[in-house]
Design a protein around this motif. Structure first.
Motif, PDB file in Angstrom:
ATOM      1  N   SER A  58       0.803  -1.227   0.000  1.00 22.91           N
ATOM      2  CA  SER A  58       0.000   0.000   0.000  1.00 22.91           C
ATOM      3  C   SER A  58       0.836   1.277   0.000  1.00 22.91           C
ATOM      4  O   SER A  58       0.321   2.348  -0.302  1.00 22.91           O
ATOM      5  N   GLU A  59       2.110   1.165   0.299  1.00 22.55           N
ATOM      6  CA  GLU A  59       2.967   2.352   0.394  1.00 22.55           C
ATOM      7  C   GLU A  59       3.641   2.718  -0.933  1.00 22.55           C
ATOM      8  O   GLU A  59       4.341   3.721  -1.007  1.00 22.55           O
ATOM      9  N   THR A  60       3.463   1.907  -1.970  1.00 28.08           N
ATOM     10  CA  THR A  60       4.121   2.172  -3.254  1.00 28.08           C
ATOM     11  C   THR A  60       3.101   2.129  -4.381  1.00 28.08           C
ATOM     12  O   THR A  60       2.023   1.543  -4.251  1.00 28.08           O
ATOM     13  N   PHE A  61       3.451   2.760  -5.494  1.00 30.70           N
ATOM     14  CA  PHE A  61       2.639   2.649  -6.707  1.00 30.70           C
ATOM     15  C   PHE A  61       3.113   1.409  -7.453  1.00 30.70           C
ATOM     16  O   PHE A  61       4.308   1.206  -7.632  1.00 30.70           O
ATOM     17  N   ASN A  62       2.184   0.557  -7.887  1.00 32.53           N
ATOM     18  CA  ASN A  62       2.524  -0.745  -8.455  1.00 32.53           C
ATOM     19  C   ASN A  62       1.869  -0.965  -9.808  1.00 32.53           C
ATOM     20  O   ASN A  62       0.679  -0.712  -9.970  1.00 32.53           O
ATOM     21  N   LEU A  63       2.655  -1.443 -10.748  1.00 35.45           N
ATOM     22  CA  LEU A  63       2.146  -1.869 -12.048  1.00 35.45           C
ATOM     23  C   LEU A  63       2.050  -3.388 -12.020  1.00 35.45           C
ATOM     24  O   LEU A  63       2.989  -4.053 -11.582  1.00 35.45           O
ATOM     25  N   TYR A 111      14.925  -6.506 -21.745  1.00 35.76           N
ATOM     26  CA  TYR A 111      13.792  -6.031 -22.547  1.00 35.76           C
ATOM     27  C   TYR A 111      12.539  -5.873 -21.691  1.00 35.76           C
ATOM     28  O   TYR A 111      11.704  -5.014 -21.958  1.00 35.76           O
ATOM     29  N   ILE A 112      12.402  -6.665 -20.623  1.00 32.58           N
ATOM     30  CA  ILE A 112      11.256  -6.513 -19.730  1.00 32.58           C
ATOM     31  C   ILE A 112      11.412  -5.229 -18.915  1.00 32.58           C
ATOM     32  O   ILE A 112      10.475  -4.435 -18.810  1.00 32.58           O
ATOM     33  N   ILE A 168       8.985  -1.847 -19.038  1.00 32.02           N
ATOM     34  CA  ILE A 168       8.329  -1.295 -17.841  1.00 32.02           C
ATOM     35  C   ILE A 168       8.705   0.173 -17.677  1.00 32.02           C
ATOM     36  O   ILE A 168       7.833   1.007 -17.396  1.00 32.02           O
ATOM     37  N   LEU A 169       9.958   0.496 -17.887  1.00 26.61           N
ATOM     38  CA  LEU A 169      10.388   1.894 -17.775  1.00 26.61           C
ATOM     39  C   LEU A 169       9.681   2.785 -18.788  1.00 26.61           C
ATOM     40  O   LEU A 169       9.256   3.885 -18.482  1.00 26.61           O
ATOM     41  N   SER A 170       9.529   2.289 -20.018  1.00 22.50           N
ATOM     42  CA  SER A 170       8.858   3.105 -21.036  1.00 22.50           C
ATOM     43  C   SER A 170       7.377   3.242 -20.745  1.00 22.50           C
ATOM     44  O   SER A 170       6.780   4.278 -21.081  1.00 22.50           O
ATOM     45  N   ALA A 171       6.769   2.245 -20.096  1.00 23.52           N
ATOM     46  CA  ALA A 171       5.358   2.322 -19.771  1.00 23.52           C
ATOM     47  C   ALA A 171       5.089   3.324 -18.651  1.00 23.52           C
ATOM     48  O   ALA A 171       4.003   3.882 -18.562  1.00 23.52           O
TER      49      ALA A 171
END
Length: 154
Positions: A58-63, A144-145, A149-152
């Motif tokens: 709950s303390e972080t933003f998660n994809l 590549y993963i 994620i960084l580009s998203a």
């Protein structure tokens, strides 16, 4: 049973089958992992998984990167504000970090015959619990993963 060619054998034995599902996410940059076991693969269980994940992180933003399974996209899903789904293109499991983890896990279980579903669950849990963050990182943290994620997120 052995029968004549073209004759289908008829037996009186009905094989009992059972199953269970492991829902999981991994952080490909650190190797951190979160799993829950469920009896079904559906919207209700997935919502319960999301609730547990959302509470723990709950303390972080998660994809959460996932395929387009119907239960992943159920309209009634309640996504926490700090959890964002990212849906992969169809037929692209190689882009999902956790799929890299399932390959060796399944390989360790192949050709084994367990006396009960509970014995299989124990073995799966043993395999999963034995994975260190470093092992998960080496399996799931492919360049590549991480770049995707960084580009998203930019």
């Amino acid at each position: 049973m052995i029968t004549l060619k073209g004759v289908k054998p008829i037996g009186k034995k009905q094989w009992k089958r059972g199953n269970f599902y492991i829902y999981g996410v991994v952080e490909p940059a650190t190797g951190e992992q979160y799993y829950q076991e469920f009896s079904q693969l559906n919207y209700n269980c997935f919502q319960e998984f999301l609730n547990g994940f959302g509470q723990k992180y709950s303390e972080t933003f998660n994809l959460i990167i996932m395929d387009n399974g119907s239960f992943h996209k159920a309209l009634l899903l309640d996504w926490a504000d700090h959890v964002m789904p990212i849906y992969l293109p169809a037929y692209s499991p190689e882009l999902n970090p956790i799929e890299r983890l399932w390959e060796p896990t399944k390989k360790d279980l192949k050709w084994e015959n367990y006396s009960s579903l509970d014995k299989l669950k124990e073995q799966v849990n043993t395999i999963i619990k034995s994975l260190t963050n470093e092992e998960v990182l080496s399996l799931c943290g492919w360049d590549y993963i991480l770049e995707a994620i960084l580009s998203a997120t930019s």
